[in-house]
Design an enzyme around this catalytic site. Structure first.
Site, PDB file in Angstrom:
ATOM      1  N   VAL A  75      -5.339 -13.222  -0.397  1.00  0.00           N
ATOM      2  CA  VAL A  75      -5.799 -14.311  -1.269  1.00  0.00           C
ATOM      3  C   VAL A  75      -5.718 -13.925  -2.747  1.00  0.00           C
ATOM      4  CG1 VAL A  75      -8.266 -13.679  -1.099  1.00  0.00           C
ATOM      5  CG2 VAL A  75      -7.606 -16.042  -1.565  1.00  0.00           C
ATOM      6  N   ALA A  93       3.626   1.191   8.544  1.00  0.00           N
ATOM      7  CA  ALA A  93       4.583   0.138   8.894  1.00  0.00           C
ATOM      8  C   ALA A  93       3.966  -0.798   9.922  1.00  0.00           C
ATOM      9  CB  ALA A  93       5.868   0.739   9.449  1.00  0.00           C
ATOM     10  N   TYR A 135      -2.063  -9.275  16.491  1.00  0.00           N
ATOM     11  CA  TYR A 135      -2.139  -8.270  15.420  1.00  0.00           C
ATOM     12  C   TYR A 135      -3.318  -7.323  15.666  1.00  0.00           C
ATOM     13  CZ  TYR A 135      -3.117  -6.442  10.694  1.00  0.00           C
ATOM     14  OH  TYR A 135      -3.387  -5.624   9.613  1.00  0.00           O
ATOM     15  N   ILE A 156       0.842  -1.199   0.000  1.00  0.00           N
ATOM     16  CA  ILE A 156       0.000   0.000   0.000  1.00  0.00           C
ATOM     17  C   ILE A 156       0.879   1.252   0.000  1.00  0.00           C
ATOM     18  CG2 ILE A 156      -1.684   1.319   1.371  1.00  0.00           C
ATOM     19  CD1 ILE A 156      -2.773  -1.449   2.362  1.00  0.00           C
ATOM     20  N   GLY A 168      -9.869 -20.491  12.605  1.00  0.00           N
ATOM     21  CA  GLY A 168     -10.140 -19.094  12.986  1.00  0.00           C
ATOM     22  C   GLY A 168     -10.539 -18.205  11.828  1.00  0.00           C
ATOM     23  N   PHE A 177      -9.332 -22.680   0.940  1.00  0.00           N
ATOM     24  CA  PHE A 177      -9.559 -23.176   2.299  1.00  0.00           C
ATOM     25  C   PHE A 177     -11.040 -23.050   2.615  1.00  0.00           C
ATOM     26  CE2 PHE A 177      -5.162 -21.154   2.705  1.00  0.00           C
ATOM     27  CZ  PHE A 177      -4.523 -22.315   2.312  1.00  0.00           C
TER      28      PHE A 177
HETATM   29  P1  NAD Z   1       3.193  -4.684   3.491  1.00  0.00           P
HETATM   30  O1  NAD Z   1       3.803  -5.799   4.282  1.00  0.00           O
HETATM   31  O2  NAD Z   1       3.425  -4.676   2.017  1.00  0.00           O
HETATM   32  O3  NAD Z   1       3.651  -3.271   4.079  1.00  0.00           O
HETATM   33  C1  NAD Z   1       4.156  -3.089   5.388  1.00  0.00           C
HETATM   34  C2  NAD Z   1       5.468  -2.304   5.254  1.00  0.00           C
HETATM   35  O4  NAD Z   1       5.953  -2.025   6.578  1.00  0.00           O
HETATM   36  C3  NAD Z   1       6.562  -3.106   4.552  1.00  0.00           C
HETATM   37  O5  NAD Z   1       7.208  -2.275   3.620  1.00  0.00           O
HETATM   38  C4  NAD Z   1       7.503  -3.512   5.675  1.00  0.00           C
HETATM   39  O6  NAD Z   1       8.847  -3.681   5.226  1.00  0.00           O
HETATM   40  C5  NAD Z   1       7.338  -2.356   6.634  1.00  0.00           C
HETATM   41  N1  NAD Z   1       7.624  -2.700   8.040  1.00  0.00           N
HETATM   42  C6  NAD Z   1       7.171  -3.764   8.748  1.00  0.00           C
HETATM   43  N2  NAD Z   1       7.633  -3.708  10.013  1.00  0.00           N
HETATM   44  C7  NAD Z   1       8.388  -2.573  10.098  1.00  0.00           C
HETATM   45  C8  NAD Z   1       9.130  -1.974  11.134  1.00  0.00           C
HETATM   46  N3  NAD Z   1       9.201  -2.525  12.350  1.00  0.00           N
HETATM   47  N4  NAD Z   1       9.781  -0.822  10.875  1.00  0.00           N
HETATM   48  C9  NAD Z   1       9.738  -0.257   9.643  1.00  0.00           C
HETATM   49  N5  NAD Z   1       9.056  -0.782   8.623  1.00  0.00           N
HETATM   50  C10 NAD Z   1       8.378  -1.926   8.847  1.00  0.00           C
HETATM   51  O7  NAD Z   1       1.636  -4.714   3.821  1.00  0.00           O
HETATM   52  P2  NAD Z   1       0.444  -3.764   3.336  1.00  0.00           P
HETATM   53  O8  NAD Z   1      -0.652  -4.665   2.909  1.00  0.00           O
HETATM   54  O9  NAD Z   1       0.940  -2.711   2.406  1.00  0.00           O
HETATM   55  O10 NAD Z   1      -0.001  -3.126   4.736  1.00  0.00           O
HETATM   56  C11 NAD Z   1       0.176  -1.759   5.061  1.00  0.00           C
HETATM   57  C12 NAD Z   1      -0.574  -1.484   6.351  1.00  0.00           C
HETATM   58  O11 NAD Z   1      -1.970  -1.693   6.150  1.00  0.00           O
HETATM   59  C13 NAD Z   1      -0.183  -2.388   7.526  1.00  0.00           C
HETATM   60  O12 NAD Z   1      -0.193  -1.615   8.710  1.00  0.00           O
HETATM   61  C14 NAD Z   1      -1.294  -3.417   7.564  1.00  0.00           C
HETATM   62  O13 NAD Z   1      -1.457  -3.970   8.854  1.00  0.00           O
HETATM   63  C15 NAD Z   1      -2.482  -2.583   7.146  1.00  0.00           C
HETATM   64  N6  NAD Z   1      -3.597  -3.369   6.590  1.00  0.00           N
HETATM   65  C16 NAD Z   1      -3.503  -3.916   5.346  1.00  0.00           C
HETATM   66  C17 NAD Z   1      -4.589  -4.643   4.837  1.00  0.00           C
HETATM   67  C18 NAD Z   1      -4.569  -5.224   3.446  1.00  0.00           C
HETATM   68  O14 NAD Z   1      -5.614  -5.698   2.994  1.00  0.00           O
HETATM   69  N7  NAD Z   1      -3.435  -5.196   2.738  1.00  0.00           N
HETATM   70  C19 NAD Z   1      -5.744  -4.831   5.618  1.00  0.00           C
HETATM   71  C20 NAD Z   1      -5.790  -4.268   6.887  1.00  0.00           C
HETATM   72  C21 NAD Z   1      -4.724  -3.510   7.354  1.00  0.00           C
HETATM   73  C1  UD2 Z   2      -7.423  -9.957   6.130  1.00  0.00           C
HETATM   74  C2  UD2 Z   2      -6.038  -9.352   6.284  1.00  0.00           C
HETATM   75  C3  UD2 Z   2      -5.589  -9.417   7.703  1.00  0.00           C
HETATM   76  C4  UD2 Z   2      -6.615  -8.846   8.645  1.00  0.00           C
HETATM   77  C5  UD2 Z   2      -7.983  -9.499   8.392  1.00  0.00           C
HETATM   78  C6  UD2 Z   2      -9.052  -8.783   9.176  1.00  0.00           C
HETATM   79  C7  UD2 Z   2      -4.752  -9.656   4.273  1.00  0.00           C
HETATM   80  C8  UD2 Z   2      -3.678 -10.427   3.600  1.00  0.00           C
HETATM   81  N1  UD2 Z   2      -5.087 -10.092   5.495  1.00  0.00           N
HETATM   82  O1  UD2 Z   2      -7.396 -11.365   6.387  1.00  0.00           O
HETATM   83  O2  UD2 Z   2      -4.390  -8.662   7.826  1.00  0.00           O
HETATM   84  O3  UD2 Z   2      -6.667  -7.446   8.477  1.00  0.00           O
HETATM   85  O4  UD2 Z   2      -8.346  -9.372   7.010  1.00  0.00           O
HETATM   86  O5  UD2 Z   2     -10.217  -9.488   9.138  1.00  0.00           O
HETATM   87  O6  UD2 Z   2      -5.247  -8.681   3.769  1.00  0.00           O
HETATM   88  N2  UD2 Z   2      -7.609 -18.239   1.278  1.00  0.00           N
HETATM   89  C9  UD2 Z   2      -7.669 -19.386   0.504  1.00  0.00           C
HETATM   90  N3  UD2 Z   2      -6.523 -19.801  -0.110  1.00  0.00           N
HETATM   91  C10 UD2 Z   2      -5.335 -19.147   0.000  1.00  0.00           C
HETATM   92  C11 UD2 Z   2      -5.293 -17.975   0.801  1.00  0.00           C
HETATM   93  C12 UD2 Z   2      -6.456 -17.552   1.425  1.00  0.00           C
HETATM   94  O7  UD2 Z   2      -8.729 -20.006   0.373  1.00  0.00           O
HETATM   95  O8  UD2 Z   2      -4.335 -19.587  -0.599  1.00  0.00           O
HETATM   96  C13 UD2 Z   2      -8.864 -17.788   1.933  1.00  0.00           C
HETATM   97  C14 UD2 Z   2      -8.735 -17.568   3.419  1.00  0.00           C
HETATM   98  O9  UD2 Z   2      -8.903 -18.767   4.138  1.00  0.00           O
HETATM   99  C15 UD2 Z   2      -9.861 -16.567   3.651  1.00  0.00           C
HETATM  100  C16 UD2 Z   2      -9.879 -15.729   2.364  1.00  0.00           C
HETATM  101  O10 UD2 Z   2      -9.180 -16.501   1.391  1.00  0.00           O
HETATM  102  O11 UD2 Z   2     -11.082 -17.234   3.778  1.00  0.00           O
HETATM  103  C17 UD2 Z   2      -9.207 -14.380   2.516  1.00  0.00           C
HETATM  104  O12 UD2 Z   2      -7.922 -14.572   3.095  1.00  0.00           O
HETATM  105  P1  UD2 Z   2      -6.838 -13.396   3.246  1.00  0.00           P
HETATM  106  O13 UD2 Z   2      -5.685 -13.998   3.980  1.00  0.00           O
HETATM  107  O14 UD2 Z   2      -6.605 -12.760   1.932  1.00  0.00           O
HETATM  108  O15 UD2 Z   2      -7.567 -12.274   4.103  1.00  0.00           O
HETATM  109  P2  UD2 Z   2      -8.326 -12.278   5.507  1.00  0.00           P
HETATM  110  O16 UD2 Z   2      -9.638 -11.630   5.243  1.00  0.00           O
HETATM  111  O17 UD2 Z   2      -8.356 -13.637   6.131  1.00  0.00           O
END
Ligand code: NAD
Ligand code: UD2
Length: 309
Positions: A190, A78, A146, A15, A275, A207
């Site tokens: 996913v 982060a 988390y 992101i 879970g 899954f």
């Molecule tokens: P990502 O892993 O690509 O990004 C996280 C970044 O933080 C990475 O660049 C990583 O190197 C850096 N990082 C991790 N620990 C660190 C530390 N201790 N110090 C400095 N940098 C650190 O994941 P993302 O999907 O881009 O997630 C960005 C944010 O959004 C996160 O806080 C995540 O929890 C939150 N989030 C993402 C989703 C989603 O669907 N992707 C959903 C809910 C929340």
């Molecule tokens: C998302 C976030 C997590 C947290 C959570 C909050 C991601 C990666 N994870 O988890 O950080 O914020 O939402 O509710 O964004 N699945 C399969 N096959 C695979 C991988 C996943 O079937 O190879 C299924 C998994 O079991 C789930 C669905 O796909 O039912 C979505 O999984 P996910 O890990 O992308 O995201 P989620 O919603 O569990």
């Protein structure tokens, strides 16, 4: 706003790096603080003179304090984004996911920076099992380190708002997808996993029965909201869900992928993940009330961008 400096923690990640591109395109200077644990240098346009990368940890208070100096706003992304990593190693992920947030609060207080955009998660709601949309008043039931760290961070940002005049914009992201999402872990998003495997012709494991639903948002749509959160005059009070209040089953996701690619590798249905949340859908009325939302990027359009990255 041209030339104003925005600090993005986690800016080398999925992101974060998409936000870096958008802010640079708008004329901002951007400083990224990232330990490159999951983020990558290759996600960043390091030849842009308005971009600075500080390689280091948000758990390092002195480093975060230096990083905040001169910024007009902070976007705190982060975190160890894998829920499973927090279950396996709560102590170490707490340093990134909670202590990092507290360090950001303190660094901003010291540097006199007010606006902070924080990436919390739908994980704070736990598992309510229903297909109803979840609004921000829904009882919080963090089930993992988390989720607990995200919820505690929200409370600390609010404390620094009341005590020190910080202006936090707290977002609870649902499921974000798009280019640069790292598919390499079994706990990656996913869509990133299925897309990579479909493209490479590798078998796909669902899954459960594939009828579970998620509220997927394309990262470009999220970035449009994040930019507004940096720029808006007044930060809305309280946490805000980020999703479309629309759901897609995993079976529909696979269908969309097969329509784009033309065919799919073998798909197997296995035991649900322990879970696992059955349904997840964001009530986004608060989001729509405070932000100008873009037209939602349709799932297939977002998937095409991801597959062509
Ligand atoms: P990502 O892993 O690509 O990004 C996280 C970044 O933080 C990475 O660049 C990583 O190197 C850096 N990082 C991790 N620990 C660190 C530390 N201790 N110090 C400095 N940098 C650190 O994941 P993302 O999907 O881009 O997630 C960005 C944010 O959004 C996160 O806080 C995540 O929890 C939150 N989030 C993402 C989703 C989603 O669907 N992707 C959903 C809910 C929340
Ligand atoms: C998302 C976030 C997590 C947290 C959570 C909050 C991601 C990666 N994870 O988890 O950080 O914020 O939402 O509710 O964004 N699945 C399969 N096959 C695979 C991988 C996943 O079937 O190879 C299924 C998994 O079991 C789930 C669905 O796909 O039912 C979505 O999984 P996910 O890990 O992308 O995201 P989620 O919603 O569990």
């Amino acid at each position: 706003m041209s030339d104003a400096l925005v600090l993005i923690t986690g800016g080398a990640g999925f992101i974060g790096s998409n936000l870096v591109d958008a802010l640079l395109a708008k004329g901002y200077a951007v400083r990224v603080l990232d330990n490159l644990s999951t983020g990558k240098r290759s996600n960043l346009p390091l030849d842009n003179p308005r971009l600075q990368l500080l390689e280091g940890d948000v758990a390092d208070a002195a480093l975060v304090a230096r990083a905040a100096v001169g910024a007009t706003a902070v976007v705190h992304l982060a975190a160890v984004a894998s829920v499973q990593a927090s279950v396996d190693d709560p102590v170490s992920t707490h340093q990134s996911n909670f202590v990092g947030s507290l360090n950001v609060c303190e660094a901003m207080r010291q540097a006199g920076v007010k606006r902070v955009v924080f990436a919390s998660s739908a994980a704070v709601y736990g598992n309510n099992g229903e297909d109803d949309s979840i609004d921000e008043q829904t009882a919080k039931a963090p089930l993992t380190p988390y989720a607990s760290d995200k919820l505690a961070s929200e409370h600390y940002f609010d404390f620094y708002r009341r005590q020190h005049g910080l202006e936090p914009v707290i977002f609870r992201f649902f499921n974000i997808f798009g280019p640069r999402q790292d598919p390499s872990s079994p706990y990656s998003g996913v869509i990133s996993i299925f897309s990579e495997r479909a493209q490479k012709g590798l078998p796909i494991a669902v899954f459960g029965d594939g009828e579970q639903t998620r509220d997927f948002m394309y990262v470009g749509d999220l970035v449009a909201v994040l930019v507004q959160a940096v720029e808006m005059a007044e930060a809305p009070l309280g946490a805000i869900n980020v999703g479309w209040n629309r759901t897609t089953t995993l079976k529909q996701l696979l269908q969309a992928l097969s329509e784009i690619i033309g065919s799919l590798p073998a798909v197997s249905y296995t035991e649900p993940r322990s879970g696992d949340i059955r349904h997840s859908r964001a009530n986004n009325q608060r989001l729509a009330a405070s932000f100008t939302l873009p037209e939602p990027t349709p799932l297939k359009v977002g998937l095409e961008k991801l597959l062509n990255q």
